[in-house]
Design a protein around this motif. Structure first.
Motif, PDB file in Angstrom:
ATOM      1  N   VAL A 182       0.840  -1.194   0.000  1.00 39.63           N
ATOM      2  CA  VAL A 182       0.000   0.000   0.000  1.00 39.63           C
ATOM      3  C   VAL A 182       0.879   1.250   0.000  1.00 39.63           C
ATOM      4  O   VAL A 182       0.624   2.209  -0.732  1.00 39.63           O
ATOM      5  N   SER A 183       1.927   1.223   0.794  1.00 38.81           N
ATOM      6  CA  SER A 183       2.836   2.364   0.871  1.00 38.81           C
ATOM      7  C   SER A 183       3.504   2.631  -0.480  1.00 38.81           C
ATOM      8  O   SER A 183       3.616   3.776  -0.908  1.00 38.81           O
ATOM      9  N   ARG A 184       3.931   1.580  -1.150  1.00 40.31           N
ATOM     10  CA  ARG A 184       4.561   1.749  -2.473  1.00 40.31           C
ATOM     11  C   ARG A 184       3.558   2.243  -3.502  1.00 40.31           C
ATOM     12  O   ARG A 184       3.879   3.084  -4.331  1.00 40.31           O
ATOM     13  N   ILE A 185       2.350   1.719  -3.469  1.00 43.40           N
ATOM     14  CA  ILE A 185       1.336   2.105  -4.451  1.00 43.40           C
ATOM     15  C   ILE A 185       0.887   3.546  -4.242  1.00 43.40           C
ATOM     16  O   ILE A 185       0.798   4.325  -5.187  1.00 43.40           O
ATOM     17  N   LEU A 186       0.611   3.913  -2.998  1.00 47.55           N
ATOM     18  CA  LEU A 186       0.086   5.244  -2.722  1.00 47.55           C
ATOM     19  C   LEU A 186       1.175   6.309  -2.623  1.00 47.55           C
ATOM     20  O   LEU A 186       0.890   7.490  -2.811  1.00 47.55           O
ATOM     21  N   GLY A 187       2.387   5.912  -2.303  1.00 46.25           N
ATOM     22  CA  GLY A 187       3.461   6.892  -2.152  1.00 46.25           C
ATOM     23  C   GLY A 187       3.092   7.926  -1.116  1.00 46.25           C
ATOM     24  O   GLY A 187       2.734   7.602   0.003  1.00 46.25           O
ATOM     25  N   GLU A 188       3.168   9.190  -1.515  1.00 41.88           N
ATOM     26  CA  GLU A 188       2.866  10.290  -0.597  1.00 41.88           C
ATOM     27  C   GLU A 188       1.366  10.566  -0.478  1.00 41.88           C
ATOM     28  O   GLU A 188       0.942  11.327   0.379  1.00 41.88           O
ATOM     29  N   LEU A 190      -1.561   9.828   3.126  1.00 35.04           N
ATOM     30  CA  LEU A 190      -0.711   9.511   4.270  1.00 35.04           C
ATOM     31  C   LEU A 190      -1.526   9.255   5.535  1.00 35.04           C
ATOM     32  O   LEU A 190      -1.166   8.396   6.342  1.00 35.04           O
ATOM     33  N   ASP A 191      -2.635   9.966   5.700  1.00 34.83           N
ATOM     34  CA  ASP A 191      -3.480   9.751   6.876  1.00 34.83           C
ATOM     35  C   ASP A 191      -4.028   8.327   6.886  1.00 34.83           C
ATOM     36  O   ASP A 191      -4.072   7.664   7.928  1.00 34.83           O
ATOM     37  N   TYR A 192      -4.421   7.836   5.730  1.00 37.06           N
ATOM     38  CA  TYR A 192      -4.933   6.472   5.601  1.00 37.06           C
ATOM     39  C   TYR A 192      -3.830   5.461   5.916  1.00 37.06           C
ATOM     40  O   TYR A 192      -4.047   4.505   6.667  1.00 37.06           O
ATOM     41  N   GLN A 193      -2.647   5.695   5.376  1.00 37.41           N
ATOM     42  CA  GLN A 193      -1.529   4.793   5.627  1.00 37.41           C
ATOM     43  C   GLN A 193      -1.140   4.780   7.102  1.00 37.41           C
ATOM     44  O   GLN A 193      -0.826   3.725   7.665  1.00 37.41           O
TER      45      GLN A 193
END
Length: 100
Positions: free
Chosen positions: A48-54, A57-60
């Protein structure tokens, strides 16, 4: 959250009093399932972190917080010793192998 189901299984089947009433092989099987779930969750967070990147961020951060809560709750039954920075060491914590 997604972690509520696994946490309820923990409360029902692995609480100290209830675990004593279960067959050892069943308890170990459930613990192994939790280890696998946590490892899969860790890899999903990385993806998820790689897909969404920046973005989002609140969701991550919320996903990471929920994951950490799950690890903190299950850690005592999966391994009694404390582990620092579990988020980064999760893969090694649950597989016994460094994540390189």
């Amino acid at each position: 959250t997604v972690n509520e189901g696994p946490l309820e299984y923990y409360r029902v089947f692995l609480s100290e009093e209830r675990a004593r009433k279960q067959a050892v092989n069943h308890i170990e099987s459930l613990k192994n399932a939790f280890r696998s779930f946590i490892q899969s969750s860790f890899h999903a967070l990385e993806l998820v972190s790689r897909i969404l990147g920046e973005a989002r961020l609140d969701y991550q951060e919320q996903l990471s917080a929920n994951y950490q809560e799950l690890v903190d709750t299950l850690e005592p039954i999966l391994r009694p010793s404390a582990v620092t920075n579990r988020r980064k060491e999760s893969n090694e914590f649950y597989t016994g192998k460094p994540d390189h």
